[in-house]
Design a protein around this motif. Sequence first.
Motif, PDB file in Angstrom:
ATOM      1  N   HIS A   1     -46.626 -18.935 -59.316  1.00 14.62           N
ATOM      2  CA  HIS A   1     -47.250 -18.837 -57.996  1.00 14.62           C
ATOM      3  C   HIS A   1     -46.268 -18.152 -57.051  1.00 14.62           C
ATOM      4  N   PRO A   2     -46.719 -17.161 -56.292  1.00 19.39           N
ATOM      5  CA  PRO A   2     -45.800 -16.439 -55.403  1.00 19.39           C
ATOM      6  C   PRO A   2     -45.174 -17.317 -54.321  1.00 19.39           C
ATOM      7  N   LYS A   3     -45.785 -18.447 -53.987  1.00 16.94           N
ATOM      8  CA  LYS A   3     -45.221 -19.334 -52.973  1.00 16.94           C
ATOM      9  C   LYS A   3     -44.364 -20.442 -53.578  1.00 16.94           C
ATOM     10  N   GLY A   4     -44.206 -20.433 -54.892  1.00 18.93           N
ATOM     11  CA  GLY A   4     -43.396 -21.456 -55.550  1.00 18.93           C
ATOM     12  C   GLY A   4     -41.944 -21.396 -55.094  1.00 18.93           C
TER      13      GLY A   4
ATOM     14  N   ASP B   1     -53.150 -28.602 -50.318  1.00 16.32           N
ATOM     15  CA  ASP B   1     -52.216 -29.004 -51.379  1.00 16.32           C
ATOM     16  C   ASP B   1     -50.964 -28.129 -51.353  1.00 16.32           C
ATOM     17  N   MET B   2     -51.129 -26.835 -51.131  1.00 18.29           N
ATOM     18  CA  MET B   2     -49.982 -25.933 -51.060  1.00 18.29           C
ATOM     19  C   MET B   2     -49.108 -26.277 -49.866  1.00 18.29           C
ATOM     20  N   ALA B   3     -49.713 -26.581 -48.736  1.00 13.94           N
ATOM     21  CA  ALA B   3     -48.941 -26.957 -47.546  1.00 13.94           C
ATOM     22  C   ALA B   3     -48.128 -28.225 -47.814  1.00 13.94           C
ATOM     23  N   ARG B   4     -48.719 -29.202 -48.514  1.00 15.38           N
ATOM     24  CA  ARG B   4     -47.992 -30.429 -48.872  1.00 15.38           C
ATOM     25  C   ARG B   4     -46.830 -30.117 -49.814  1.00 15.38           C
TER      26      ARG B   4
ATOM     27  N   GLU C   1     -61.256 -24.302 -52.002  1.00 10.86           N
ATOM     28  CA  GLU C   1     -60.270 -23.329 -51.528  1.00 10.86           C
ATOM     29  C   GLU C   1     -59.454 -23.929 -50.382  1.00 10.86           C
ATOM     30  N   LYS C   2     -60.130 -24.613 -49.466  1.00  7.49           N
ATOM     31  CA  LYS C   2     -59.435 -25.270 -48.352  1.00  7.49           C
ATOM     32  C   LYS C   2     -58.545 -26.396 -48.858  1.00  7.49           C
TER      33      LYS C   2
END
Length: 128
Positions: free
Chosen positions: A41-44, A116-119, A110-111
């Motif tokens: 994941h690019p945000k990992g 989950d990504m923000a957490r 999607e939301k």
Amino acid sequence: MALVTIEEMEAMLEEIAEGLPEVFYRELNGGILLLPERRMHPKGVGDDLYIMGEYHRGGSQGRYIVIYYGSFAEVYGSASPSVVRRKLEETLKHEFTHHLESLAGERGLEKQDKRDMARYLSRKVRRT
């Protein structure tokens, strides 16, 4: 070395997919693809966030689901086949939910994925 081979995972995926309702496949013209690579994941943060599957829509290939064998091998490489199968089923159903919501004009999952990504990111920031 992964405990479950790509051939075994393909058989699991086919069995899981055959058990899903036919309506799930409406407009999924590209089908389900099992690719050998792993996908980060690019945000990992720190190379610890693998993409297990993705739903794609639009473009020349239309609507399709990709499952990444290499990501499963990295994350669940030493897990029993039953654990891999359960995680594979969860991933496939997650991607089908994206597909069905897309057809319905919804974006709930999607939301949720964004929350989950923000957490995930907030936990990573606190640890540094």
